[in-house]
Scaffold this motif. Structure first.
Motif, PDB file in Angstrom:
ATOM      1  N   ASP A  65       0.826  -1.204   0.000  1.00  0.00           N
ATOM      2  CA  ASP A  65       0.000   0.000   0.000  1.00  0.00           C
ATOM      3  C   ASP A  65       0.864   1.258   0.000  1.00  0.00           C
ATOM      4  OD1 ASP A  65      -2.630   1.290   0.222  1.00  0.00           O
ATOM      5  OD2 ASP A  65      -1.926   1.913   2.190  1.00  0.00           O
ATOM      6  N   ILE A  68       2.223   1.809  -3.409  1.00  0.00           N
ATOM      7  CA  ILE A  68       1.152   1.920  -4.413  1.00  0.00           C
ATOM      8  C   ILE A  68       1.137   0.701  -5.341  1.00  0.00           C
ATOM      9  CG2 ILE A  68      -0.025   3.534  -5.954  1.00  0.00           C
ATOM     10  CD1 ILE A  68       1.845   5.696  -5.092  1.00  0.00           C
ATOM     11  N   ARG A  69       1.020  -0.480  -4.715  1.00  0.00           N
ATOM     12  CA  ARG A  69       0.837  -1.724  -5.463  1.00  0.00           C
ATOM     13  C   ARG A  69      -0.087  -2.630  -4.658  1.00  0.00           C
ATOM     14  NH1 ARG A  69       4.370  -5.505  -3.286  1.00  0.00           N
ATOM     15  NH2 ARG A  69       5.989  -4.643  -1.901  1.00  0.00           N
TER      16      ARG A  69
END
Length: 357
Positions: A65, A68-69
């Protein structure tokens, strides 16, 4: 029947179902006690194993998180966000070939994972989840935890020395320096807690944090001795080798550090111990500084777990955001900053205690 620990709780449950009197008449008292101790050990191992599974999954998802995955999504189905990934990891490590390199110091090499794992597991003997969910309610429980936690770094040094690998050896020497440097601030932080509460019994420390200050502020030690909390938190990060103090296994410098020559279940013991230590350190912070199981409405165990996982989330958050420090910065932080402010904190707390009494 007064419930003081997990042993009393198991006896109480057996009495309620009518099994205790039958077992007592069938087996000797010594054999019956041994059986209850085995049940306690099984409960402890099961709880710790479940905690480690949750922590490995949580760390992967939180880091994903932050970056950003999505993280693991397939094992267990995308619908459940890959929730069985920790189970798959455990099966993989269990089935991997156990390789012992040719030139290692064999007995030390084999013993090192056990020396790391067992003391870390034994820390949980004195960590209570509420007033009676504890294996042994020790008067000097906090001192016991501090003492037994110093054994695990010896296993790290054994692993680094016995592997006959220069990267592993560097990791072992870093472990020795790190242990010596950060044990002192941890002890100073614990002393400040003992000065405020007047005890080293963890249950009594939690009880001393009941109630409110000025009618609306929780009477938690983090508010009474914030410097002690800061020292204990930073010292714990260094003690368990988490970012930014993960110099024992700095992959950009020494590949994998002391675990570089280990595979399969021997490697798994090291990883298991690392996550157990993370959970134990976070639970201790919650017990000593955040009121432990004290809280409204919800059961005490739930409150303790909430506070513990908030600390764990913070530790993972730090891993995802801060860079690794250099070894000289690590040592300088301990000797030149944490120890002096730890001594200052002891002086302030001691003076305040004398004035208040």
């Amino acid at each position: 029947m007064e419930l003081n620990n997990l042993y009393d709780m198991i006896v109480y449950v057996l009495e309620q179902v009518g099994a205790y009197s039958i077992l007592k008449s069938t087996f000797s008292l010594r054999l019956l006690n041994l059986g209850i101790y085995v049940i306690e050990g099984a409960i402890l191992l099961g709880f710790v194993s479940l905690a480690v599974l949750v922590l490995t999954y949580m760390e992967r998802k939180v880091l994903a998180d932050i970056q950003i995955r999505l993280g693991p999504m397939e094992t267990g189905g995308r619908r459940f966000h890959g929730i069985l990934q920790p189970v798959a990891d455990g099966i993989k490590l269990f089935l991997k070939e156990d390789i012992i390199p040719k030139n290692v110091d064999r007995w030390v090499y084999v013993a090192a994972p056990i020396v790391v794992f067992v003391p870390t597991l034994l820390m949980f003997v004195a960590i209570p989840l509420n007033e009676y969910l504890v294996l042994v309610d020790m008067e000097l429980g906090l001192l016991y935890i501090l003492a037994i936690s110093t054994i695990a770094p010896l296993g790290v040094m054994m692993a680094g020395w016995s592997s006959k690998n220069k990267y592993a050896l560097i990791s072992a020497l870093r472990s020795a320096a790190q242990m010596i440097t950060y044990e002192i601030p941890l002890v100073l932080a614990v002393l400040s807690v003992a000065l405020v509460t007047g005890t080293l019994n963890i249950g009594e420390i939690v009880e001393s944090q009941q109630g409110l200050l000025f009618g609306f502020i929780p009477k938690w030690n983090i508010l009474l001795i914030p410097i002690g909390f800061f020292i204990f938190f930073v010292g714990s990060l260094a003690e368990i080798g988490r970012t930014p103090f993960d110099l024992l296994e700095a992959e950009s410098e020494i590949v994998a550090g002391y675990t570089i020559e280990y595979s399969g279940m021997r490697f798994a013991f090291f990883m298991f111990a690392e996550y157990m230590h993370l959970f134990a350190a976070s639970a201790l912070i919650a017990l000593l500084f955040l009121g432990g199981w004290n809280g409204p409405i919800l059961p005490g165990v739930v409150w303790l777990l909430i506070k513990t996982f908030v600390i764990i989330y913070t530790v993972i958050w730090i891993r995802g955001t801060l860079p690794r420090v250099r070894i000289d910065q690590l040592l300088a932080l301990g000797w030149k900053f944490l120890i002096p402010i730890g001594l200052l904190n002891i002086a302030i707390v001691g003076a305040a205690s004398m004035v208040m009494t």
